[in-house]
Design a protein around this motif. Sequence first.
Motif, short mmCIF file in Angstrom:
data_model
loop_
_atom_site.label_atom_id
_atom_site.label_comp_id
_atom_site.label_asym_id
_atom_site.label_seq_id
_atom_site.Cartn_x
_atom_site.Cartn_y
_atom_site.Cartn_z
N LEU A 17 123.81 95.26 95.07
CA LEU A 17 122.40 94.89 95.20
C LEU A 17 122.25 93.37 95.39
CD1 LEU A 17 120.71 97.22 92.56
CD2 LEU A 17 120.58 97.37 95.05
N ALA A 18 123.05 92.58 94.68
CA ALA A 18 122.99 91.13 94.83
C ALA A 18 123.42 90.71 96.24
CB ALA A 18 123.87 90.46 93.78
N ALA A 20 123.17 92.62 98.93
CA ALA A 20 122.10 93.04 99.84
C ALA A 20 120.93 92.05 99.77
CB ALA A 20 121.63 94.44 99.47
N LEU A 21 120.60 91.58 98.59
CA LEU A 21 119.52 90.60 98.44
C LEU A 21 119.87 89.30 99.15
CD1 LEU A 21 116.80 89.92 97.13
CD2 LEU A 21 118.06 89.12 95.14
N ALA A 22 121.13 88.87 99.01
CA ALA A 22 121.56 87.64 99.68
C ALA A 22 121.46 87.77 101.20
CB ALA A 22 122.98 87.29 99.26
N MET A 24 119.41 89.74 102.86
CA MET A 24 117.99 89.77 103.19
C MET A 24 117.40 88.36 103.18
SD MET A 24 115.97 93.06 101.63
CE MET A 24 114.89 92.05 100.74
N VAL A 25 117.74 87.56 102.21
CA VAL A 25 117.23 86.19 102.12
C VAL A 25 117.70 85.38 103.32
CG1 VAL A 25 117.40 84.05 100.79
CG2 VAL A 25 116.92 86.20 99.63
#
Length: 178
Positions: A17-18, A20-22, A24-25
Motif C-alpha cells: 500500500l505504501a 502504491a501510494l508513492a 500515485m503521488v
Amino acid sequence: MQGKSLYAILISIIAVLALALAVMVIFLFATYNRLNTNQESGNVIDLPKKTREVPPDEEARLNLYAREDGTGGEAIFNLKSSPAHENSFLKASITIVFDAGEKKKHLETRTQLMKDCVGEFKEACIEYFRSQTYEQLTDEAAMEKARDALKEKFNGIVSKRTDEQLILRVVFEDWIVQ
C-alpha cells in the motif's frame, strides 16, 4: 507461529500500500506539473505588450481622415438606429497619438507603420460607431468609452506588426452627434 506469519502478512500488505501510494503521488505531481506548464505558457500570451513612459516631446500625431495636403480630417459615421433616432450620424475628427521612439528616433518608420494601418483603423472606427446608438453617444462618458475602445482596437491592429504598444491615446478634435 501463527502470530509471526500474520505479522509478516500485515507488514507486506502495508509495504504494498505504501508503494502504491508513492506511485500515485509521483503520478499526480508529474501530471500537475505538466498542466501548470501549459497554463503558464497560455498566460505568457495574455501578458501586456511592451510599454514605456513617453514624454510629450516624443509623441507624434496622425489624423486618420486628413487629406494628402494635411487639411480637413473629419468623417461622418452612420449610427445604429434607435426608436427615437432612426437616421442618426456622428461627425468626428480622429487623431491618433503614438510613440515616436526615444528622441523621435523611430518617427519615420512608425509614421509609415501608422499610415500602412490607416485602412484598418478606419474600418475599426466604422465598426465601432455603427454599433453605437444616438443615445449611447450623447451620454456623458461616451467620448471616454470611444477613446478607450478605439485605442484598444488600434493597438490590436498595430500588434500584428510589432510587439510594442505604440498607440498612446485617441483624440477627438470634433464630435457632433445628430
